[in-house]
Motif scaffolding. Structure first.
Motif, mmCIF file in Angstrom:
data_model
loop_
_atom_site.group_PDB
_atom_site.id
_atom_site.type_symbol
_atom_site.label_atom_id
_atom_site.label_comp_id
_atom_site.label_asym_id
_atom_site.label_seq_id
_atom_site.Cartn_x
_atom_site.Cartn_y
_atom_site.Cartn_z
ATOM 1 N N ARG A 1 0.859 -1.169 0.000
ATOM 2 C CA ARG A 1 0.000 0.000 0.000
ATOM 3 C C ARG A 1 0.901 1.227 0.000
ATOM 4 N NH1 ARG A 1 -4.995 0.054 0.255
ATOM 5 N NH2 ARG A 1 -5.115 -2.080 0.968
ATOM 6 N N ALA A 2 0.478 2.264 -0.660
ATOM 7 C CA ALA A 2 1.293 3.478 -0.707
ATOM 8 C C ALA A 2 0.440 4.680 -0.359
ATOM 9 C CB ALA A 2 1.905 3.647 -2.086
ATOM 10 N N ARG B 1 5.077 14.049 -0.861
ATOM 11 C CA ARG B 1 5.551 13.031 0.071
ATOM 12 C C ARG B 1 4.989 11.675 -0.327
ATOM 13 N NH1 ARG B 1 4.753 15.978 5.932
ATOM 14 N NH2 ARG B 1 6.588 17.303 5.748
ATOM 15 N N LEU C 1 5.044 7.372 0.647
ATOM 16 C CA LEU C 1 5.358 6.363 1.657
ATOM 17 C C LEU C 1 4.825 5.052 1.115
ATOM 18 C CD1 LEU C 1 6.335 6.094 4.656
ATOM 19 C CD2 LEU C 1 3.990 6.497 5.336
ATOM 20 N N ILE C 2 5.644 4.016 1.109
ATOM 21 C CA ILE C 2 5.156 2.731 0.595
ATOM 22 C C ILE C 2 5.522 1.609 1.551
ATOM 23 C CG2 ILE C 2 7.199 2.276 -0.849
ATOM 24 C CD1 ILE C 2 5.118 1.034 -2.900
ATOM 25 N N GLN C 3 4.582 0.641 1.631
ATOM 26 C CA GLN C 3 4.770 -0.512 2.511
ATOM 27 C C GLN C 3 5.640 -1.530 1.783
ATOM 28 O OE1 GLN C 3 1.021 -2.366 3.530
ATOM 29 N NE2 GLN C 3 1.567 -2.241 5.672
ATOM 30 N N ALA D 1 15.760 1.776 4.739
ATOM 31 C CA ALA D 1 14.860 1.237 5.757
ATOM 32 C C ALA D 1 13.628 0.640 5.087
ATOM 33 C CB ALA D 1 14.442 2.346 6.708
ATOM 34 N N ALA D 2 12.937 -0.224 5.834
ATOM 35 C CA ALA D 2 11.658 -0.748 5.351
ATOM 36 C C ALA D 2 10.667 0.412 5.239
ATOM 37 C CB ALA D 2 11.125 -1.796 6.309
ATOM 38 N N ASN D 3 9.647 0.221 4.435
ATOM 39 C CA ASN D 3 8.607 1.230 4.237
ATOM 40 C C ASN D 3 9.207 2.592 3.874
ATOM 41 O OD1 ASN D 3 6.747 -0.779 5.216
ATOM 42 N ND2 ASN D 3 7.487 -0.259 7.258
ATOM 43 N N GLN E 1 10.542 12.088 -0.299
ATOM 44 C CA GLN E 1 9.916 13.408 -0.372
ATOM 45 C C GLN E 1 10.727 14.291 -1.297
ATOM 46 O OE1 GLN E 1 9.540 14.823 3.648
ATOM 47 N NE2 GLN E 1 8.666 12.906 4.369
#
Lengths: 270, 114
Positions: free
Chosen positions: B3-4, B21, B23-25, B75-77, B81
């Motif tokens: 999911r993002a 910005r 952010l992705i899982q 890092a994960a996730n 930005q």
């Protein structure tokens, strides 16, 4: 030149004096506030960058689990072909639910945490298989439900039903019981040494206000039980199984201990 | 289940610099770790992120706005930005591509007032 330095110095001392006066004026107020709420959330010990991560929903990685949970809320599942939304309506109706948990389940009359309640709903209402403890699917639902109550005061049922009262008492006893090869109780660190350091890490006072929580160390969202089991491993004690009564009892006590503090879900911690 | 989340203003003035910005899982598994049984965990990384902007009315994916290559130390996730100078109304396409055929796409609209 010398006089200029001297004047600059006197200027500084003047400013220092002003600051000191201001500090003296502020001190009693701050102290009074501390008296009213001496408990500190682990948030206040986090670095400014970690705090910023929690406070901005566009950066908080736990919001990905909230988004997943919202989708799962509306997803038809199980033999009953029902979604959470079919019984409960919109997920916004869950506001005020998470701060009450762990609570006594109506069906079994046992004290359960939010994740266990979700699974109880799944097996009885949806007739779907239970979601595995600590699975992303279960954490996502729990995070999305708890997120609806963000900012609300943690409020275990008052007056507590007998079963909850017993769970809280058992949890309190466990909190004070020395465990593991290291022979430390939760109380030894989180009451007595809170604010001091264990290696490089600050020991937080153990107020579970932000769960399910995103820990940078885990690189994902985790439950309060995961955190409890972590500590138990650290003191080299036997870890109870996921969902074990001891862990639920501890959760019940921790939420009573944090009663009145605002729920921060989804929290971010190092 | 990837999911993002993409966050950007819906409306901007012409010439305004906006912040985007994302952010992705994603676990961003390095390929250097072992599981609890000692077996190597296969590497699974997002390798490439791109953002294209297509002014409304124009065909095709549009212009490349931002791109980056990701490696094992991320890092994960991952949160990415960047800034963009708004000049015309249009739509962004965000693309994350990685190991094991991982591919995720998001779209977002931007309305620009003169």
């Amino acid at each position: 030149m010398a006089s200029r330095i001297a004047s600059r110095r006197s200027c500084w001392s003047m400013r220092e004096a002003l600051l000191l006066t201001a500090a003296l004026l502020v001190a009693p107020v701050a102290h009074a506030q501390a008296g009213a709420e001496a408990r500190r959330s682990g948030f206040t010990y986090a670095t400014p960058s970690t705090q910023a991560l929690q406070q901005d929903d566009s950066q908080n990685p736990a919001m990905l689990w909230v988004a997943d949970g919202r989708v799962a809320w509306n997803k038809v599942d199980g033999e009953a072909r029902k979604a959470c939304a079919d019984c409960h309506g919109k997920i916004e109706s869950m506001r005020g639910v998470a701060p009450r948990y762990p609570a006594v389940a109506a069906a079994s009359q046992r004290v359960v945490n939010l994740g266990q309640q979700i699974n109880q709903c799944r097996s009885t209402r949806q007739r779907a298989p239970a979601l595995a403890a600590e699975s992303d699917a279960l954490l996502a639902l729990a995070t999305a439900i708890a997120f609806e109550s963000r900012g609300m005061a943690i409020a275990p049922s008052q007056p507590a039903p007998a079963a909850l009262k017993q769970a809280q008492a058992r949890g309190k006893a466990l909190f004070h019981e020395r465990i593991g090869h290291v022979a430390l109780s939760c109380h030894d660190c989180h009451d007595t040494l809170a604010g001091k350091r264990l290696g490089a890490a600050v020991i937080p006072p153990g107020h579970a206000t932000g769960y399910p929580i995103y820990r940078l160390e885990w690189q994902k969202v985790g439950s309060l039980q995961r955190r409890l089991r972590n500590c138990m491993t650290a003191v080299r004690a036997e870890t109870p199984a996921w969902g074990a009564q001891e862990l639920v009892d501890l959760e019940a006590w921790l939420m009573l201990r944090a009663a009145g503090m605002p729920l921060e879900t989804p929290g971010v911690r190092p | 289940m990837a999911r993002a989340l993409v966050t950007l203003p819906k409306v901007a003035k012409a010439g305004e610099v906006i912040e985007i910005r994302t952010l992705i899982q994603h676990a961003m598994e390095t390929g250097y770790r072992r599981d609890s049984d000692g077996a190597m965990l296969p590497r699974s990384l997002i390798r490439r992120f791109t953002c294209h902007f297509a002014a409304s009315g124009k065909a095709g994916p549009g212009d490349l706005v931002f791109a980056t290559t990701l490696h094992a130390a991320m890092a994960a996730n991952p949160s990415l930005q960047f800034h963009f100078r708004a000049s015309s109304t249009g739509s962004f396409t965000f693309a994350w591509d990685g190991d094991d055929g991982f591919a995720h796409r998001e779209q977002a609209q931007l309305l620009v007032n003169a």
